[in-house]
Scaffold this motif. Sequence first.
Motif, PDB file in Angstrom:
ATOM      1  N   ALA A   1     -11.559 -46.108  26.296  1.00 12.24           N
ATOM      2  CA  ALA A   1     -10.433 -45.179  26.273  1.00 12.24           C
ATOM      3  C   ALA A   1     -10.831 -43.884  25.578  1.00 12.24           C
ATOM      4  CB  ALA A   1      -9.239 -45.806  25.559  1.00 12.24           C
ATOM      5  N   ILE A   2     -10.223 -42.791  26.034  1.00 12.21           N
ATOM      6  CA  ILE A   2     -10.412 -41.490  25.395  1.00 12.21           C
ATOM      7  C   ILE A   2      -9.052 -40.828  25.281  1.00 12.21           C
ATOM      8  CG2 ILE A   2     -10.930 -40.331  27.585  1.00 12.21           C
ATOM      9  CD1 ILE A   2     -12.880 -38.534  25.985  1.00 12.21           C
ATOM     10  N   GLN A   3      -8.827 -40.207  24.146  1.00 17.49           N
ATOM     11  CA  GLN A   3      -7.578 -39.494  23.904  1.00 17.49           C
ATOM     12  C   GLN A   3      -7.945 -38.171  23.241  1.00 17.49           C
ATOM     13  OE1 GLN A   3      -4.794 -41.526  21.368  1.00 17.49           O
ATOM     14  NE2 GLN A   3      -3.090 -40.321  22.106  1.00 17.49           N
ATOM     15  N   PHE A   4      -7.487 -37.061  23.836  1.00 14.34           N
ATOM     16  CA  PHE A   4      -7.868 -35.737  23.353  1.00 14.34           C
ATOM     17  C   PHE A   4      -6.936 -35.192  22.278  1.00 14.34           C
ATOM     18  CE2 PHE A   4      -9.672 -36.056  27.618  1.00 14.34           C
ATOM     19  CZ  PHE A   4     -10.994 -35.761  27.344  1.00 14.34           C
ATOM     20  N   ALA A   5      -5.708 -35.639  22.246  1.00 17.13           N
ATOM     21  CA  ALA A   5      -4.733 -35.167  21.261  1.00 17.13           C
ATOM     22  C   ALA A   5      -3.908 -36.355  20.798  1.00 17.13           C
ATOM     23  CB  ALA A   5      -3.829 -34.106  21.875  1.00 17.13           C
ATOM     24  N   PRO A   6      -3.504 -36.367  19.536  1.00 13.84           N
ATOM     25  CA  PRO A   6      -2.775 -37.512  18.992  1.00 13.84           C
ATOM     26  C   PRO A   6      -1.548 -37.915  19.793  1.00 13.84           C
ATOM     27  CG  PRO A   6      -3.372 -36.011  17.239  1.00 13.84           C
ATOM     28  CD  PRO A   6      -3.730 -35.331  18.528  1.00 13.84           C
ATOM     29  N   SER A   7      -0.801 -36.986  20.288  1.00 12.90           N
ATOM     30  CA  SER A   7       0.403 -37.335  21.037  1.00 12.90           C
ATOM     31  C   SER A   7       0.189 -37.254  22.545  1.00 12.90           C
ATOM     32  CB  SER A   7       1.569 -36.426  20.631  1.00 12.90           C
ATOM     33  OG  SER A   7       1.232 -35.078  20.906  1.00 12.90           O
TER      34      SER A   7
ATOM     35  N   VAL B   1     -17.113 -33.931  20.480  1.00 13.71           N
ATOM     36  CA  VAL B   1     -17.410 -32.707  19.734  1.00 13.71           C
ATOM     37  C   VAL B   1     -16.854 -32.840  18.314  1.00 13.71           C
ATOM     38  CG1 VAL B   1     -17.070 -30.213  19.642  1.00 13.71           C
ATOM     39  CG2 VAL B   1     -17.294 -31.357  21.862  1.00 13.71           C
ATOM     40  N   PRO B   2     -17.719 -32.797  17.306  1.00 10.30           N
ATOM     41  CA  PRO B   2     -17.239 -32.895  15.924  1.00 10.30           C
ATOM     42  C   PRO B   2     -16.187 -31.824  15.626  1.00 10.30           C
ATOM     43  CG  PRO B   2     -19.621 -33.088  15.981  1.00 10.30           C
ATOM     44  CD  PRO B   2     -19.178 -32.675  17.359  1.00 10.30           C
ATOM     45  N   GLY B   3     -15.197 -32.205  14.832  1.00  7.26           N
ATOM     46  CA  GLY B   3     -14.165 -31.270  14.439  1.00  7.26           C
ATOM     47  C   GLY B   3     -12.983 -31.205  15.390  1.00  7.26           C
ATOM     48  N   THR B   4     -13.052 -31.916  16.516  1.00 12.79           N
ATOM     49  CA  THR B   4     -11.916 -31.961  17.438  1.00 12.79           C
ATOM     50  C   THR B   4     -11.103 -33.217  17.165  1.00 12.79           C
ATOM     51  OG1 THR B   4     -13.092 -33.176  19.178  1.00 12.79           O
ATOM     52  CG2 THR B   4     -13.270 -30.763  19.218  1.00 12.79           C
ATOM     53  N   SER B   5      -9.975 -33.334  17.819  1.00 13.05           N
ATOM     54  CA  SER B   5      -9.135 -34.520  17.608  1.00 13.05           C
ATOM     55  C   SER B   5      -9.404 -35.609  18.646  1.00 13.05           C
ATOM     56  CB  SER B   5      -7.656 -34.122  17.622  1.00 13.05           C
ATOM     57  OG  SER B   5      -7.318 -33.562  18.872  1.00 13.05           O
ATOM     58  N   THR B   6     -10.467 -35.473  19.417  1.00 13.27           N
ATOM     59  CA  THR B   6     -10.811 -36.463  20.434  1.00 13.27           C
ATOM     60  C   THR B   6     -11.228 -37.780  19.790  1.00 13.27           C
ATOM     61  OG1 THR B   6     -11.550 -34.723  21.933  1.00 13.27           O
ATOM     62  CG2 THR B   6     -12.352 -36.949  22.383  1.00 13.27           C
ATOM     63  N   VAL B   7     -10.720 -38.897  20.339  1.00 13.92           N
ATOM     64  CA  VAL B   7     -11.104 -40.243  19.898  1.00 13.92           C
ATOM     65  C   VAL B   7     -11.540 -41.027  21.133  1.00 13.92           C
ATOM     66  CG1 VAL B   7     -10.307 -42.388  18.847  1.00 13.92           C
ATOM     67  CG2 VAL B   7      -9.525 -40.209  17.933  1.00 13.92           C
ATOM     68  N   ILE B   8     -12.706 -41.664  21.044  1.00 10.19           N
ATOM     69  CA  ILE B   8     -13.266 -42.443  22.151  1.00 10.19           C
ATOM     70  C   ILE B   8     -13.501 -43.863  21.636  1.00 10.19           C
ATOM     71  CG2 ILE B   8     -15.124 -42.599  23.857  1.00 10.19           C
ATOM     72  CD1 ILE B   8     -15.683 -39.575  23.179  1.00 10.19           C
ATOM     73  N   THR B   9     -12.994 -44.856  22.360  1.00 10.33           N
ATOM     74  CA  THR B   9     -13.122 -46.247  21.906  1.00 10.33           C
ATOM     75  C   THR B   9     -13.623 -47.162  23.012  1.00 10.33           C
ATOM     76  OG1 THR B   9     -10.839 -46.756  22.466  1.00 10.33           O
ATOM     77  CG2 THR B   9     -11.258 -46.023  20.217  1.00 10.33           C
ATOM     78  N   LEU B  10     -14.211 -48.263  22.583  1.00  7.15           N
ATOM     79  CA  LEU B  10     -14.568 -49.372  23.465  1.00  7.15           C
ATOM     80  C   LEU B  10     -14.074 -50.629  22.769  1.00  7.15           C
ATOM     81  CD1 LEU B  10     -16.028 -50.770  25.828  1.00  7.15           C
ATOM     82  CD2 LEU B  10     -18.126 -50.649  24.474  1.00  7.15           C
TER      83      LEU B  10
ATOM     84  N   GLU C   1     -13.831 -43.051  12.071  1.00 12.33           N
ATOM     85  CA  GLU C   1     -12.452 -43.121  11.581  1.00 12.33           C
ATOM     86  C   GLU C   1     -11.665 -41.989  12.233  1.00 12.33           C
ATOM     87  OE1 GLU C   1     -11.081 -45.413   9.609  1.00 12.33           O
ATOM     88  OE2 GLU C   1     -12.989 -46.463   9.542  1.00 12.33           O
ATOM     89  N   PRO C   2     -10.393 -42.210  12.551  1.00 11.71           N
ATOM     90  CA  PRO C   2      -9.602 -41.122  13.122  1.00 11.71           C
ATOM     91  C   PRO C   2      -9.433 -40.004  12.105  1.00 11.71           C
ATOM     92  CG  PRO C   2      -8.193 -42.952  12.562  1.00 11.71           C
ATOM     93  CD  PRO C   2      -9.607 -43.407  12.348  1.00 11.71           C
ATOM     94  N   PRO C   3      -9.305 -38.759  12.566  1.00 13.62           N
ATOM     95  CA  PRO C   3      -9.079 -37.657  11.631  1.00 13.62           C
ATOM     96  C   PRO C   3      -7.837 -37.941  10.783  1.00 13.62           C
ATOM     97  CG  PRO C   3      -9.486 -36.835  13.844  1.00 13.62           C
ATOM     98  CD  PRO C   3      -9.353 -38.324  13.939  1.00 13.62           C
ATOM     99  N   ALA C   4      -7.891 -37.614   9.505  1.00 13.69           N
ATOM    100  CA  ALA C   4      -6.787 -37.855   8.587  1.00 13.69           C
ATOM    101  C   ALA C   4      -5.508 -37.223   9.114  1.00 13.69           C
ATOM    102  CB  ALA C   4      -7.121 -37.314   7.215  1.00 13.69           C
ATOM    103  N   GLY C   5      -4.446 -38.016   9.137  1.00 13.50           N
ATOM    104  CA  GLY C   5      -3.151 -37.516   9.585  1.00 13.50           C
ATOM    105  C   GLY C   5      -3.075 -37.215  11.072  1.00 13.50           C
ATOM    106  N   SER C   6      -4.047 -37.735  11.843  1.00 13.39           N
ATOM    107  CA  SER C   6      -4.096 -37.387  13.261  1.00 13.39           C
ATOM    108  C   SER C   6      -3.048 -38.104  14.093  1.00 13.39           C
ATOM    109  CB  SER C   6      -5.465 -37.696  13.851  1.00 13.39           C
ATOM    110  OG  SER C   6      -5.666 -39.101  13.949  1.00 13.39           O
ATOM    111  N   GLY C   7      -2.625 -39.289  13.659  1.00 13.20           N
ATOM    112  CA  GLY C   7      -1.626 -40.029  14.421  1.00 13.20           C
ATOM    113  C   GLY C   7      -2.172 -40.670  15.685  1.00 13.20           C
ATOM    114  N   HIS C   8      -3.490 -40.726  15.836  1.00 16.16           N
ATOM    115  CA  HIS C   8      -4.053 -41.367  17.035  1.00 16.16           C
ATOM    116  C   HIS C   8      -3.638 -42.816  17.092  1.00 16.16           C
ATOM    117  CE1 HIS C   8      -6.579 -38.525  19.171  1.00 16.16           C
ATOM    118  NE2 HIS C   8      -6.817 -37.959  18.001  1.00 16.16           N
ATOM    119  N   ARG C   9      -3.305 -43.279  18.310  1.00 17.65           N
ATOM    120  CA  ARG C   9      -2.789 -44.629  18.474  1.00 17.65           C
ATOM    121  C   ARG C   9      -3.741 -45.582  19.171  1.00 17.65           C
ATOM    122  NH1 ARG C   9      -1.607 -44.135  23.801  1.00 17.65           N
ATOM    123  NH2 ARG C   9      -0.616 -42.263  24.543  1.00 17.65           N
TER     124      ARG C   9
END
Length: 77
Positions: free
Chosen positions: A7-13, A40-49, A67-75
């Motif tokens: 899964a990939i998510q570019f923004a927390p919401s 890309v470091p510094g973005t809010s993108t999260v990639i998981t397996l 780890e998800p960015p602090a306060g990012s709200g990634h689900r």
Amino acid sequence: MPPFITAIQFAPSGPRVTGYWETEPPATRKWVEWLGLYGVPGTSTVITLVEQRDDGSERSLKRWPDEPPAGSGHRIA
């Protein structure tokens, strides 16, 4: 449902894009591909397996960043 989920998510919401595979090697290849394209470091993108177990629980195999960015709200797991 196939047991391996990338899964990939570019923004927390924002929505997430997911792929499902029966075996781990192609799921890992997709994770690596997405990491190369979008990790890309510094973005809010999260990639998981993750591996979905028979009881419905999920086991995290890979995550970027670690780890998800602090306060990012990634689900995503």
